[in-house]
Structure formats: C-alpha cells, structure tokens
Design an enzyme around this catalytic site. Structure first.
Site, short mmCIF file in Angstrom:
data_model
loop_
_atom_site.label_atom_id
_atom_site.label_comp_id
_atom_site.label_asym_id
_atom_site.label_seq_id
_atom_site.Cartn_x
_atom_site.Cartn_y
_atom_site.Cartn_z
CG ASP A 12 -0.38 0.19 2.52
OD1 ASP A 12 0.85 0.33 2.61
OD2 ASP A 12 -1.14 0.25 3.51
CB CYS A 69 0.65 -2.68 4.46
SG CYS A 69 0.28 -3.77 5.84
CB THR A 71 1.63 -3.43 10.78
OG1 THR A 71 0.46 -3.81 10.04
CG2 THR A 71 1.36 -2.18 11.60
CG HIS A 102 9.31 -26.03 10.06
ND1 HIS A 102 9.43 -26.12 11.42
CD2 HIS A 102 10.43 -26.61 9.55
CE1 HIS A 102 10.58 -26.75 11.74
NE2 HIS A 102 11.20 -27.04 10.62
CG HIS A 137 7.77 -29.59 8.49
ND1 HIS A 137 7.46 -29.16 9.76
CD2 HIS A 137 9.07 -29.98 8.53
CE1 HIS A 137 8.53 -29.29 10.54
NE2 HIS A 137 9.51 -29.78 9.82
C1 RB5 Z 1 -2.08 2.45 6.59
O1 RB5 Z 1 -2.13 3.60 7.35
C2 RB5 Z 1 -1.91 1.23 7.49
O2 RB5 Z 1 -3.08 0.99 8.21
C3 RB5 Z 1 -1.51 0.02 6.68
O3 RB5 Z 1 -0.34 0.29 5.98
C4 RB5 Z 1 -1.21 -1.26 7.45
O4 RB5 Z 1 -0.35 -1.04 8.50
C5 RB5 Z 1 -2.38 -2.08 7.82
O5 RB5 Z 1 -2.25 -3.20 8.32
#
Ligand code: RB5
Length: 149
Positions: A12, A69, A71, A102, A137
């Site tokens: 993203d 993204c 996180t 695995h 596995h």
């Molecule tokens: C975008 O602000 C953020 O929510 C996205 O990049 C991500 O971390 C979502 O899981």
C-alpha cells in the site's frame, strides 16, 4: 505451470519506498519481478493490493509473492483469504526462513513501519533462500489446506 523464478510484489502507500528497494534487491538476485504497484503515495486500501498479489501466486503466474504495508499485518490478512495462499508477516530472519522450511509459505509480508530497509532485505534473503522440508511438515500444511485436523 508455476513460474519458478517469478515473484510478485505489491504494497500500500505506506511501503512504496521499501517495496522498490526490495524489487531492486531481488531483481539483482536473478528473479523476474512482477511489481504490481501502486506507483503513487496517495492513500490506498491494502486489501486490494494483498488480494491482487495473492491471486498471481494462487494462479501459478508467480511462484512467490512479497507484500508490504505499514505493519505487514493487514495486507497479510487479505492475502491469506485467497485459497492456496500461506503468507506470514516477518520482522526477523529466523521466522522468514522457517515459514518456508516448515509452513511452505508462498508469500512473505513485511511492515515498512516496523523494520528498516537493511533488515527487510535480510528477511527477504532468508525467505527466498530457504526451501520446504516436506515430511511431517507436508502433513501439517495439508491440514491447513483442508486435509482435515
Ligand atoms: C495504513 O495507514 C496502514 O493501516 C496500513 O499500511 C497497514 O499497516 C495495515 O495493516
């Protein structure tokens, strides 16, 4: 037929710079990189990009996928909704190696707001250089894929 050295990348808006660094890195390792964007930093919706990348892997067009993204979590959740996708979020090299050895992961997710570029590229290397061990596995992965628990 699944393309063995063909890999899809997507992200993203939160991970565009890191995605480009990953693309350059794995292209230099000899992978055919299919970078499906996005190309601008306008706010977008990570489920769209996770699903699009996952469909390229699930169809066999690409052997593996790397998605990013902020996180790594949301885009991973979206990718894992596509049948046949096994995607894990990794912030360390050990996990990146193990999800292939695995869990036979076919996609890796990374959080661009969690790890820096240097570590992210090491995580990518650990993922790409590992191979599935099979054996017990394979039984467990089969259970994930509906063989029964
Ligand atoms: C975008 O602000 C953020 O929510 C996205 O990049 C991500 O971390 C979502 O899981």
């Amino acid at each position: 037929m699944t393309q063995t050295k063909r890999i899809v990348l997507s992200s993203d808006h939160a991970a565009i710079d890191l995605r480009r660094a990953v693309a350059d890195h794995i292209a230099a390792k000899g992978w055919d990189v299919v970078d499906i964007g996005p190309t601008t930093i306008e706010s977008t919706h990570y489920p769209l990009h996770g699903k699009a990348a996952a469909e390229k892997v699930a169809s066999g067009d690409c052997a593996l996928g790397i998605i990013l993204c902020g996180t790594g979590q949301g885009i991973m959740m979206a990718a894992n909704k596509v049948p046949g996708i096994r995607c894990g979020v990794c912030s360390d090299t050990f996990s990146a190696e193990m999800i292939r050895q695995h869990n036979d992961a076919n996609m890796l997710s990374i959080g661009a707001r969690v790890v820096g570029e240097g570590l992210a590229l090491k995580i990518v290397d650990a993922f790409l250089d590992a191979t599935f061990e099979g054996g017990r596995h394979a039984t467990r992965v089969g259970m994930i894929e509906g063989a029964g628990v």
